[in-house]
Scaffold this motif. Sequence first.
Motif, PDB file in Angstrom:
ATOM      1  N   SER A 190       0.610  -0.905   0.131  1.00 33.37           N
ATOM      2  CA  SER A 190       0.440   0.275   0.034  1.00 33.37           C
ATOM      3  C   SER A 190       0.644   1.500  -0.078  1.00 33.37           C
ATOM      4  O   SER A 190       0.493   2.413  -0.670  1.00 33.37           O
ATOM      5  N   PHE A 191       2.014   1.439   0.025  1.00 27.57           N
ATOM      6  CA  PHE A 191       3.297   2.239   0.530  1.00 27.57           C
ATOM      7  C   PHE A 191       3.877   2.439  -0.983  1.00 27.57           C
ATOM      8  O   PHE A 191       3.856   1.722  -1.948  1.00 27.57           O
ATOM      9  N   ALA A 192       4.313   3.599  -0.868  1.00 30.02           N
ATOM     10  CA  ALA A 192       5.059   4.158  -2.374  1.00 30.02           C
ATOM     11  C   ALA A 192       6.202   3.002  -3.134  1.00 30.02           C
ATOM     12  O   ALA A 192       6.942   1.943  -1.727  1.00 30.02           O
ATOM     13  N   ASN A 193       6.005   2.728  -4.428  1.00 31.84           N
ATOM     14  CA  ASN A 193       7.345   1.868  -4.296  1.00 31.84           C
ATOM     15  C   ASN A 193       8.643   2.864  -4.255  1.00 31.84           C
ATOM     16  O   ASN A 193       9.814   1.441  -3.982  1.00 31.84           O
ATOM     17  N   ASP A 194       8.851   3.836  -4.283  1.00 36.75           N
ATOM     18  CA  ASP A 194      10.208   4.236  -3.659  1.00 36.75           C
ATOM     19  C   ASP A 194      10.442   4.579  -1.863  1.00 36.75           C
ATOM     20  O   ASP A 194      11.717   5.025  -1.351  1.00 36.75           O
ATOM     21  N   ASN A 212      14.010   1.263   3.029  1.00 33.51           N
ATOM     22  CA  ASN A 212      14.357   0.520   3.741  1.00 33.51           C
ATOM     23  C   ASN A 212      13.744   1.226   4.987  1.00 33.51           C
ATOM     24  O   ASN A 212      14.356   2.472   5.449  1.00 33.51           O
ATOM     25  N   PHE A 213      13.076   1.224   6.304  1.00 30.43           N
ATOM     26  CA  PHE A 213      12.735   1.572   7.596  1.00 30.43           C
ATOM     27  C   PHE A 213      11.700   3.031   7.293  1.00 30.43           C
ATOM     28  O   PHE A 213      12.079   3.921   8.856  1.00 30.43           O
ATOM     29  N   SER A 214      11.354   2.793   6.839  1.00 34.61           N
ATOM     30  CA  SER A 214      10.396   3.678   6.908  1.00 34.61           C
ATOM     31  C   SER A 214       9.025   3.092   7.860  1.00 34.61           C
ATOM     32  O   SER A 214       8.819   1.363   7.919  1.00 34.61           O
ATOM     33  N   GLN A 215       8.581   3.908   8.748  1.00 39.92           N
ATOM     34  CA  GLN A 215       7.897   3.614   9.812  1.00 39.92           C
ATOM     35  C   GLN A 215       6.223   3.643   9.180  1.00 39.92           C
ATOM     36  O   GLN A 215       5.913   4.891   8.645  1.00 39.92           O
ATOM     37  N   PHE A 216       6.009   3.089   9.914  1.00 36.99           N
ATOM     38  CA  PHE A 216       3.660   2.882   9.874  1.00 36.99           C
ATOM     39  C   PHE A 216       3.157   3.227  11.044  1.00 36.99           C
ATOM     40  O   PHE A 216       4.095   2.661  12.291  1.00 36.99           O
ATOM     41  N   LYS A 217       2.097   3.754  11.084  1.00 33.23           N
ATOM     42  CA  LYS A 217       1.402   3.796  13.011  1.00 33.23           C
ATOM     43  C   LYS A 217      -0.079   1.684  12.562  1.00 33.23           C
ATOM     44  O   LYS A 217      -0.254   1.999  11.149  1.00 33.23           O
ATOM     45  N   GLN A 218      -0.446   2.083  13.869  1.00 28.87           N
ATOM     46  CA  GLN A 218      -0.912   1.335  14.305  1.00 28.87           C
ATOM     47  C   GLN A 218      -1.976   1.657  12.821  1.00 28.87           C
ATOM     48  O   GLN A 218      -2.349   2.464  13.026  1.00 28.87           O
ATOM     49  N   GLU A 231      -2.811   1.674   9.971  1.00 26.21           N
ATOM     50  CA  GLU A 231      -2.087   1.920   8.498  1.00 26.21           C
ATOM     51  C   GLU A 231      -2.140   0.984   7.854  1.00 26.21           C
ATOM     52  O   GLU A 231      -1.523  -0.219   8.059  1.00 26.21           O
ATOM     53  N   PRO A 232      -2.109   0.432   6.612  1.00 31.58           N
ATOM     54  CA  PRO A 232      -2.166  -0.465   5.939  1.00 31.58           C
ATOM     55  C   PRO A 232      -1.135  -0.454   5.128  1.00 31.58           C
ATOM     56  O   PRO A 232      -0.375   0.796   4.914  1.00 31.58           O
ATOM     57  N   GLN A 249      -6.463  -6.474   3.503  1.00 34.72           N
ATOM     58  CA  GLN A 249      -5.823  -5.589   3.856  1.00 34.72           C
ATOM     59  C   GLN A 249      -5.117  -5.710   5.339  1.00 34.72           C
ATOM     60  O   GLN A 249      -5.465  -6.822   6.062  1.00 34.72           O
ATOM     61  N   ILE A 250      -3.547  -6.017   5.281  1.00 36.08           N
ATOM     62  CA  ILE A 250      -2.369  -6.556   5.935  1.00 36.08           C
ATOM     63  C   ILE A 250      -2.098  -5.060   6.468  1.00 36.08           C
ATOM     64  O   ILE A 250      -1.774  -4.663   6.096  1.00 36.08           O
ATOM     65  N   LYS A 251      -2.671  -5.092   7.876  1.00 38.55           N
ATOM     66  CA  LYS A 251      -2.503  -3.474   8.292  1.00 38.55           C
ATOM     67  C   LYS A 251      -1.535  -3.418   9.451  1.00 38.55           C
ATOM     68  O   LYS A 251      -0.951  -4.564   9.843  1.00 38.55           O
ATOM     69  N   VAL A 252      -0.753  -2.408  10.000  1.00 34.43           N
ATOM     70  CA  VAL A 252       0.757  -2.160  11.207  1.00 34.43           C
ATOM     71  C   VAL A 252      -0.408  -2.497  12.153  1.00 34.43           C
ATOM     72  O   VAL A 252      -1.407  -2.351  12.916  1.00 34.43           O
ATOM     73  N   GLU A 253       0.448  -3.651  12.895  1.00 35.26           N
ATOM     74  CA  GLU A 253      -0.350  -4.606  14.505  1.00 35.26           C
ATOM     75  C   GLU A 253       0.493  -3.638  15.684  1.00 35.26           C
ATOM     76  O   GLU A 253      -0.716  -3.613  16.109  1.00 35.26           O
ATOM     77  N   HIS A 254       1.496  -3.286  15.303  1.00 34.24           N
ATOM     78  CA  HIS A 254       2.021  -2.770  16.743  1.00 34.24           C
ATOM     79  C   HIS A 254       2.194  -0.775  16.547  1.00 34.24           C
ATOM     80  O   HIS A 254       1.987  -0.322  15.771  1.00 34.24           O
TER      81      HIS A 254
END
Length: 347
Positions: free
Chosen positions: A287-291, A294-300, A302-303, A311-316
């Motif tokens: 669901s995030f941009a192709n570019d 690594n180590f980009s962060q996403f919040k609980q 978010e897809p 959808q697979i979502k952020v769990e933590h």
Amino acid sequence: MTSPLMETRDFLAFTLESPLSLPQQYHFHLGNHTQVDILDTGVIVFTPLKTAAKAPKDIVLSCAIHGNETAPIEICNQLIKSLLSETLITQHRVLFLIGNPPAILNKTRFLEENMNRLFSGAHSNGQGLVNAERVRAKALELYVADFFNQGQAGAQRIHYDLHTAIRASKHEKFAIYPYRPGRSYSGEQMMFLAACGVDTILFHHEPTTTFSYYSSEQFKADAFTVELGKVMPFGENDMSRFEDTKRMLTNLITEEVLAVAPYQSSQLNLYKVSRSINKTAEDFAFSFANDAPNFSQFKQGEPLATEAGQQIKVEHQVEAIVFPNAKVPVGQRTVLCLVPAPDEDVQ
Ligand SMILES: O=C(O)CCC(=O)N[C@@H](CCC(=O)O)C(=O)O
Ligand SMILES: [Zn+2]
């Protein structure tokens, strides 16, 4: 017999002349200090003739397990050239492995199968040894096994499997610490890596079929997959970015006892793998941009990806992602999710 390699001392070129197998093995001495054994294509061992360094180490440096990851190949080739030219003299047994010569020639990660999913016997699962990568993974396991088994009793076993990552990374250089239940993590190793410029560690949470896990699990080696930057073709690597790594690997090989700073977690970014998301359907898409690096962060909540209409979502609370790759075969890892790891057992 001295090998024709000694005309150029360019082990990479020598390896690529015979990418599948060497016509013969070569065994010779450098001066009165080092024995050299070329056992197979891309397989060379340096053994000091004087026994027993104070703290003997058996060191494996592997590169090109993925054929297009060229910077580690250049670093290893430079070290080998310096050893063959006797401008460096090793104090420890060292095995260099150039993993997948046909893939280097093809300028690709692999030809038929990702070799770093074929260790710990995975090469022989399913249809068995049906392609060159499976055959080579099995052979590499045996070279590592012989190398460690023939070492001096009590020698420290080390394996750095050197890679570069497909995409850019917020932490340019990082290492994966294979899962090692019942064994604490080595602060000394992590500080050595930090001195190499590898200031970020990912603690893996489960057994894998990677090369570093094989050495770690089978031989209790201090083994890591080390990511040294972004993948580049030959000729396009800025080698100045690897100076610290090359200097520390040189010190590791040539110094009898290596001084490393005391462990300080504040010098490192520490993450643990919270989960590995495997592909279960062909339509898997992030669901995030192709570019996204690594180590980009996403919040609980978010897809992260969609697959088979789910959808697979952020769990933590927050998860960082590393190695996203939607193009892997069904059943393989598409991404690792990471959470901060402030409380690991480090000694
Ligand atoms: O950048 C990527 O997506 C892959 C880079 C790479 O080859 N990484 C290794 C990591 C191995 C490990 O988890 O220890 C791999 O995927 O084999
Ligand atoms: Zn790789």
